[in-house]
Design a protein around this motif. Structure first.
Motif, PDB file in Angstrom:
ATOM      1  N   UNK A  87       0.841  -1.156  -0.357  1.00 42.96           N
ATOM      2  CA  UNK A  87      -0.208  -0.123  -0.177  1.00 42.96           C
ATOM      3  C   UNK A  87       0.905   0.924   0.245  1.00 42.96           C
ATOM      4  N   UNK A  88       1.902   1.649   1.087  1.00 49.63           N
ATOM      5  CA  UNK A  88       2.766   2.586   0.712  1.00 49.63           C
ATOM      6  C   UNK A  88       3.945   2.741   0.182  1.00 49.63           C
ATOM      7  N   UNK A  89       4.357   1.800  -1.372  1.00 45.49           N
ATOM      8  CA  UNK A  89       4.389   1.670  -2.391  1.00 45.49           C
ATOM      9  C   UNK A  89       3.370   2.482  -3.593  1.00 45.49           C
ATOM     10  N   UNK A  90       2.177   1.740  -3.173  1.00 46.48           N
ATOM     11  CA  UNK A  90       2.089   2.093  -4.273  1.00 46.48           C
ATOM     12  C   UNK A  90       0.895   3.714  -4.176  1.00 46.48           C
ATOM     13  N   UNK A  91       1.206   3.992  -3.130  1.00 42.44           N
ATOM     14  CA  UNK A  91       0.848   5.555  -2.504  1.00 42.44           C
ATOM     15  C   UNK A  91       1.998   6.562  -3.111  1.00 42.44           C
ATOM     16  N   UNK A  92       2.971   6.046  -2.403  1.00 37.82           N
ATOM     17  CA  UNK A  92       4.261   7.199  -1.883  1.00 37.82           C
ATOM     18  C   UNK A  92       5.432   6.392  -3.038  1.00 37.82           C
ATOM     19  N   UNK A  93       5.593   5.268  -3.352  1.00 33.86           N
ATOM     20  CA  UNK A  93       7.073   5.115  -3.795  1.00 33.86           C
ATOM     21  C   UNK A  93       6.893   5.513  -5.742  1.00 33.86           C
ATOM     22  N   UNK A  94       5.373   5.256  -5.808  1.00 36.09           N
ATOM     23  CA  UNK A  94       4.830   4.746  -7.304  1.00 36.09           C
ATOM     24  C   UNK A  94       5.689   7.120  -7.917  1.00 36.09           C
ATOM     25  N   UNK A  95       4.892   7.447  -7.055  1.00 42.73           N
ATOM     26  CA  UNK A  95       5.281   9.077  -7.196  1.00 42.73           C
ATOM     27  C   UNK A  95       6.293   9.361  -7.048  1.00 42.73           C
ATOM     28  N   UNK A  96       6.696   9.070  -6.282  1.00 45.42           N
ATOM     29  CA  UNK A  96       8.290   9.502  -6.094  1.00 45.42           C
ATOM     30  C   UNK A  96       9.156   8.977  -7.536  1.00 45.42           C
ATOM     31  N   UNK A  97       8.988   7.693  -8.193  1.00 40.82           N
ATOM     32  CA  UNK A  97      10.089   7.244  -8.887  1.00 40.82           C
ATOM     33  C   UNK A  97       9.475   7.967 -10.384  1.00 40.82           C
ATOM     34  N   UNK A  98       8.163   7.832 -10.194  1.00 40.37           N
ATOM     35  CA  UNK A  98       7.195   8.696 -12.044  1.00 40.37           C
ATOM     36  C   UNK A  98       8.034   9.892 -11.654  1.00 40.37           C
ATOM     37  N   UNK A  99       7.696  10.301 -10.410  1.00 39.48           N
ATOM     38  CA  UNK A  99       8.727  12.172 -11.077  1.00 39.48           C
ATOM     39  C   UNK A  99       9.442  11.867 -11.232  1.00 39.48           C
ATOM     40  N   UNK A 100      10.380  11.365 -10.733  1.00 44.03           N
ATOM     41  CA  UNK A 100      12.233  11.592 -10.922  1.00 44.03           C
ATOM     42  C   UNK A 100      12.152  11.165 -12.377  1.00 44.03           C
ATOM     43  N   UNK A 101      11.400   9.767 -12.526  1.00 45.29           N
ATOM     44  CA  UNK A 101      12.228   9.391 -14.209  1.00 45.29           C
ATOM     45  C   UNK A 101      11.267  10.837 -15.066  1.00 45.29           C
ATOM     46  N   UNK A 102      10.299  10.786 -14.967  1.00 42.44           N
ATOM     47  CA  UNK A 102       9.788  11.908 -16.031  1.00 42.44           C
ATOM     48  C   UNK A 102      10.232  13.257 -16.025  1.00 42.44           C
ATOM     49  N   UNK A 103      10.487  14.110 -14.987  1.00 48.42           N
ATOM     50  CA  UNK A 103      11.126  14.945 -15.246  1.00 48.42           C
ATOM     51  C   UNK A 103      12.555  15.334 -14.211  1.00 48.42           C
ATOM     52  N   UNK A 104      13.177  14.427 -13.388  1.00 47.14           N
ATOM     53  CA  UNK A 104      14.534  14.385 -13.669  1.00 47.14           C
ATOM     54  C   UNK A 104      15.753  13.692 -14.551  1.00 47.14           C
ATOM     55  N   UNK A 105      14.491  13.085 -14.888  1.00 47.07           N
ATOM     56  CA  UNK A 105      15.658  11.758 -16.220  1.00 47.07           C
ATOM     57  C   UNK A 105      15.544  12.399 -17.508  1.00 47.07           C
ATOM     58  N   UNK A 106      13.931  12.407 -18.056  1.00 46.94           N
ATOM     59  CA  UNK A 106      13.860  12.459 -18.857  1.00 46.94           C
ATOM     60  C   UNK A 106      13.247  13.780 -19.933  1.00 46.94           C
ATOM     61  N   UNK A 107      12.917  14.940 -19.076  1.00 45.43           N
ATOM     62  CA  UNK A 107      12.404  16.159 -19.206  1.00 45.43           C
ATOM     63  C   UNK A 107      14.059  17.468 -19.597  1.00 45.43           C
TER      64      UNK A 107
END
Length: 156
Positions: A87-107
């Motif tokens: 539950x915590x991975x879904x609510x906390x880690x998915x947004x964390x890694x999504x943000x990091x990959x989209x904005x911190x890595x690709x963009x």
């Protein structure tokens, strides 16, 4: 005999947990302060000398973390460690890694100088991107879960 059931005859179901609006208000205030603080930071070159910025940054994240911890401590809804992690991975880690990959890595074009797995490894070791608090909250939930299970056994 009358077969019509009146409202006083109906069995009562347990009422849902009452939400304490004070936590919602405190979270709302903390979120507004984050937005105001970041707005000052991105619009003023000398933001660190701004007294409003310094005042906001002196307590907004501790407030947010304290409210998150209080809400988590009151919930006590994770019967197993596996359910907590899922539950915590879904609510906390998915947004964390999504943000990091989209904005911190690709963009940010970091992919041009670094492959993804070393980037993620560095991120895990030092989560300095904009959503670091999600990473911290994930581990705080694990610590809280363990403490809640140790408390009855140790009396701490």
């Amino acid at each position: 005999m009358n077969s019509v059931q009146t409202s006083s005859d109906t069995p009562t179901s347990p009422s849902p947990a009452v939400r304490d609006e004070r936590y919602d208000i405190a979270k709302g205030v903390a979120i507004i302060l984050v937005v105001v603080g970041h707005s000052i930071q991105f619009h003023l070159s000398e933001f660190d000398d701004n007294p409003v910025f310094r005042a906001i940054y002196s307590f907004h994240m501790p407030l947010f973390m304290a409210v998150s911890g209080a809400v988590a401590a009151l919930a006590r809804s994770h019967p197993s460690f596996a359910i907590l992690i899922a539950r915590r991975a879904q609510r906390l880690l998915v947004p964390f890694f999504s943000w990091a990959l989209i904005f911190g890595y690709w963009l940010s074009a970091a992919y041009m100088t670094e492959s993804m797995f070393p980037y993620l490894g560095r991120l895990v070791k030092s989560p300095g991107n904009g959503l670091w608090f999600l990473w911290v909250l994930f581990f705080a939930h694990i610590i809280l879960w363990a403490a809640q299970r140790l408390e009855p056994r140790t009396g701490l």
